[in-house]
Design a protein around this motif. Structure first.
Motif, PDB file in Angstrom:
ATOM      1  N   TRP A  94      11.307  23.299 -32.371  1.00 10.33           N
ATOM      2  CA  TRP A  94      10.661  23.741 -33.528  1.00 10.33           C
ATOM      3  C   TRP A  94       9.813  22.691 -33.808  1.00 10.33           C
ATOM      4  CZ3 TRP A  94      15.714  24.828 -32.598  1.00 10.33           C
ATOM      5  CH2 TRP A  94      16.285  26.090 -32.401  1.00 10.33           C
TER       6      TRP A  94
ATOM      7  N   ASP B  60       6.876  26.633 -42.756  1.00 13.11           N
ATOM      8  CA  ASP B  60       5.913  27.341 -41.757  1.00 13.11           C
ATOM      9  C   ASP B  60       6.292  26.594 -40.365  1.00 13.11           C
ATOM     10  OD1 ASP B  60       4.132  28.168 -40.121  1.00 13.11           O
ATOM     11  OD2 ASP B  60       2.302  27.629 -41.252  1.00 13.11           O
ATOM     12  N   SER B  61       7.263  27.192 -39.806  1.00 14.42           N
ATOM     13  CA  SER B  61       7.757  26.772 -38.472  1.00 14.42           C
ATOM     14  C   SER B  61       7.386  27.432 -37.435  1.00 14.42           C
ATOM     15  CB  SER B  61       9.290  26.449 -38.617  1.00 14.42           C
ATOM     16  OG  SER B  61       9.743  26.038 -37.676  1.00 14.42           O
ATOM     17  N   VAL B  62       6.803  26.702 -36.194  1.00 12.51           N
ATOM     18  CA  VAL B  62       6.586  27.331 -34.835  1.00 12.51           C
ATOM     19  C   VAL B  62       7.491  26.826 -33.855  1.00 12.51           C
ATOM     20  CG1 VAL B  62       4.179  27.715 -35.413  1.00 12.51           C
ATOM     21  CG2 VAL B  62       4.801  25.668 -34.396  1.00 12.51           C
TER      22      VAL B  62
ATOM     23  N   SER C   4       4.948  30.349 -29.842  1.00 15.36           N
ATOM     24  CA  SER C   4       4.568  30.952 -31.088  1.00 15.36           C
ATOM     25  C   SER C   4       2.963  31.192 -31.070  1.00 15.36           C
ATOM     26  CB  SER C   4       5.020  29.974 -32.406  1.00 15.36           C
ATOM     27  OG  SER C   4       6.305  30.037 -32.739  1.00 15.36           O
TER      28      SER C   4
ATOM     29  N   GLU D  60       0.667  34.545 -36.807  1.00 11.25           N
ATOM     30  CA  GLU D  60       2.025  35.088 -37.037  1.00 11.25           C
ATOM     31  C   GLU D  60       2.264  35.237 -38.436  1.00 11.25           C
ATOM     32  OE1 GLU D  60       4.321  33.759 -33.057  1.00 11.25           O
ATOM     33  OE2 GLU D  60       4.283  32.410 -34.883  1.00 11.25           O
TER      34      GLU D  60
ATOM     35  N   ARG E 105       7.618  32.839 -39.476  1.00  7.70           N
ATOM     36  CA  ARG E 105       7.467  31.319 -39.605  1.00  7.70           C
ATOM     37  C   ARG E 105       8.930  30.964 -40.371  1.00  7.70           C
ATOM     38  NH1 ARG E 105       2.526  29.426 -38.236  1.00  7.70           N
ATOM     39  NH2 ARG E 105       1.814  30.539 -36.147  1.00  7.70           N
TER      40      ARG E 105
ATOM     41  N   ASN F 275      11.731  31.120 -38.178  1.00  5.51           N
ATOM     42  CA  ASN F 275      11.744  30.082 -37.346  1.00  5.51           C
ATOM     43  C   ASN F 275      12.232  28.785 -38.052  1.00  5.51           C
ATOM     44  OD1 ASN F 275      10.599  31.528 -35.424  1.00  5.51           O
ATOM     45  ND2 ASN F 275       8.515  30.578 -35.729  1.00  5.51           N
ATOM     46  N   TYR F 276      12.081  28.729 -39.167  1.00  3.84           N
ATOM     47  CA  TYR F 276      12.330  27.410 -40.124  1.00  3.84           C
ATOM     48  C   TYR F 276      13.985  27.273 -40.073  1.00  3.84           C
ATOM     49  CZ  TYR F 276      12.968  23.945 -43.658  1.00  3.84           C
ATOM     50  OH  TYR F 276      13.419  22.990 -44.379  1.00  3.84           O
TER      51      TYR F 276
END
Ligand code: FAD
Length: 444
Positions: A369, A376-378, A399, A403, A408, A411-412
């Protein structure tokens, strides 16, 4: 040991995260077998997990973990510290949990391994005999891979890319001390290196720090590469979260942004393309190689250690496993997630050896990640399977630009859950991920 227990162990061992704590109680095996000695060098993402899982599978096994530092300061999540989203203390972890399980934790540095006599020697003058040796010592940086860079220059221009917290702390101090309107330069390395998206997550986190504290500042990336991991989503984040703040210079056939000189006195950095930047803060990340002990043990070929992908046994030296960043694991990235996944296979393999049980096919997995801005995590994700003796990615996910914020954020949350789980796996600590502690802003 009944097969069902072995299969359960392998299945749970291959899955990500806190599965460690849910492992079934395995039957104990005969003491003669259990008296086998396992020595592990390196108490990081790979080595600490191996130690923990060996003790879960065979509490009687004689497991010694040799680790230089009494406190492991994780590189993973260290970029969030640079961004001001996590405290330095939240990166630091001790080995008390493993010691309580009966792992003999030795605070020393392994300086040599006699792989014929099966003895590891330490700087402190001690010797440890082993039946199986596990090396997960991580990386050493190749200072001379960047012209003008050296261990001395690194005091002024830290790479902050190993587990030693000093570099990250120094980089953060410099960011704090920099005037608003200053220039930060990041020089990423060429492939292969630890944590492919790491320098670019770092760019986002430093940019977030600048945006919220020193908004007139700039960040310049001088990249010897043409492209990088998760480039589409990361460059999208540069444009949306940090417009006009980040200048990305990727090399191509015309312009090569490899560094040709560094003047640590003035901060001037020059590239082959003729670009010169005067850095107020410079983060130079050189090429890397397997840490010294892997070399001393005769496990390296070039910079890294070839392994058998089915169990991460060294291809060069008998009775030795090499895992984590030091190993050549084909397309499996050098990440804590990978090291943790490999560690569970290594532990299962040693246990199978000691108990003379059949081995299971290893399941490997990696997810990286990258935090681009708060929540805002990819991610980039893949399982790895053996195909013609090579580890090949299967069922990947990457990702994509555009998106939703919801995805996101999810994802976080996943990354926080993973963080808690890997810490449990490494340090035998119960409980979920500690809440991210916002950094103290005192004195800024
Ligand atoms: C900025 C940054 C961000 C990252 N973010 C992520 C992330 O989000 N997710 C992710 O999965 N990975 C991430 N990584 C990568 C991750 O930190 C490494 O891939 C992982 O730690 C590798 O595990 P390892 O066991 O091989 O080595 P390490 O975790 O580095 O552990 C090696 C240990 O061995 C010890 N050691 C070395 N030599 C000796 C010796 N001779 N004697 C005794 N002890 C020794 C060291 O002190 C160290 O504690 C990141 C890395 C960086 C730099």
């Amino acid at each position: 040991m009944p097969d069902i227990s072995r299969r359960d162990f392998a299945r749970l061992a291959g899955s990500c995260g806190a599965a460690a704590l849910a492992l079934p109680a395995l039957p104990r095996f005969a003491l003669a077998q259990a008296s086998a000695k396992v020595v592990i060098v390196g108490g990081g993402a790979g080595g600490a997990t191996v130690a923990h899982f060996l003790k879960i599978g065979a509490p009687e096994l004689d497991v010694t973990l040799i680790e230089t530092n009494p406190i492991y300061s994780s590189s993973f999540f260290s970029n969030l510290y640079l961004g001001g989203l996590r405290s330095l203390e939240s990166l630091n972890h001790t080995y008390g949990g493993l010691a309580r399980l009966g792992v003999k934790v030795v605070n020393d540095t392994a300086i040599d391994a006699d792989t014929t006599k099966r003895v590891v020697k330490t700087r402190g003058g001690r010797s440890y005999h082993y039946d199986r040796l596990v090396l997960s010592p991580g990386i050493a940086v190749k200072y001379d891979s960047v012209k003008g860079y050296s261990a001395e220059v690194a005091h002024l221009m830290p790479h902050a890319y190993t587990t030693a917290a000093a570099g990250v702390r120094q980089l953060k101090r410099q960011l704090r001390a920099m005037r608003d309107g200053g220039v930060v330069v990041i020089v990423p390395p060429n492939n292969p290196y630890r944590c492919p998206p790491g320098p670019y997550e770092r760019a986002c986190m430093i940019a977030y720090y600048l945006k919220t504290r020193k908004p007139k500042s700039k960040l310049v990336i001088l990249d010897p590469k043409r492209s990088f991991s998760q480039q589409a989503v990361i460059t999208e984040a540069f444009a949306t979260h940090y417009p006009d703040m980040i200048e990305l210079n990727l090399s191509d056939e015309i312009d090569d942004f490899s560094v040709t000189s560094i003047d640590p006195r003035t901060g001037e950095i020059s590239t082959k393309a003729g670009k010169r930047v005067r850095a107020d803060v410079a983060n130079i990340i050189p090429q890397q190689r397997a840490a010294d002990i892997a070399l001393r043990a005769g496990c390296t070929e070039g910079d890294w250690c070839p392994i058998r992908p089915e169990n991460f046994a060294s291809r060069k030296v008998k009775h030795v496993y090499v895992l984590g960043d030091a190993a050549i694991a084909a397309d499996m990235p050098k990440s804590a997630f990978s090291a943790n996944s490999q560690a569970k296979v290594v532990a299962a393999d040693i246990l199978a050896d000691v108990t003379k049980q059949a081995r299971s096919a290893p399941p490997y997995h990696n997810t990286c990640w990258s935090l681009l801005a708060p929540e805002d995590s990819v991610k980039i994700d893949a399982a790895f399977a053996l195909d013609n003796g090579r580890l090949e990615p299967v069922n990947g996910f990457v990702s994509q630009p555009g998106e939703s914020a919801e995805l996101r954020k999810q994802n976080y949350q996943e990354s926080l859950a993973w963080h808690g789980a890997i810490l449990s796996d490494m340090f035998a600590r119960a409980g979920a991920a500690p809440a991210p502690a916002p950094e103290q802003r005192k004195g800024e």
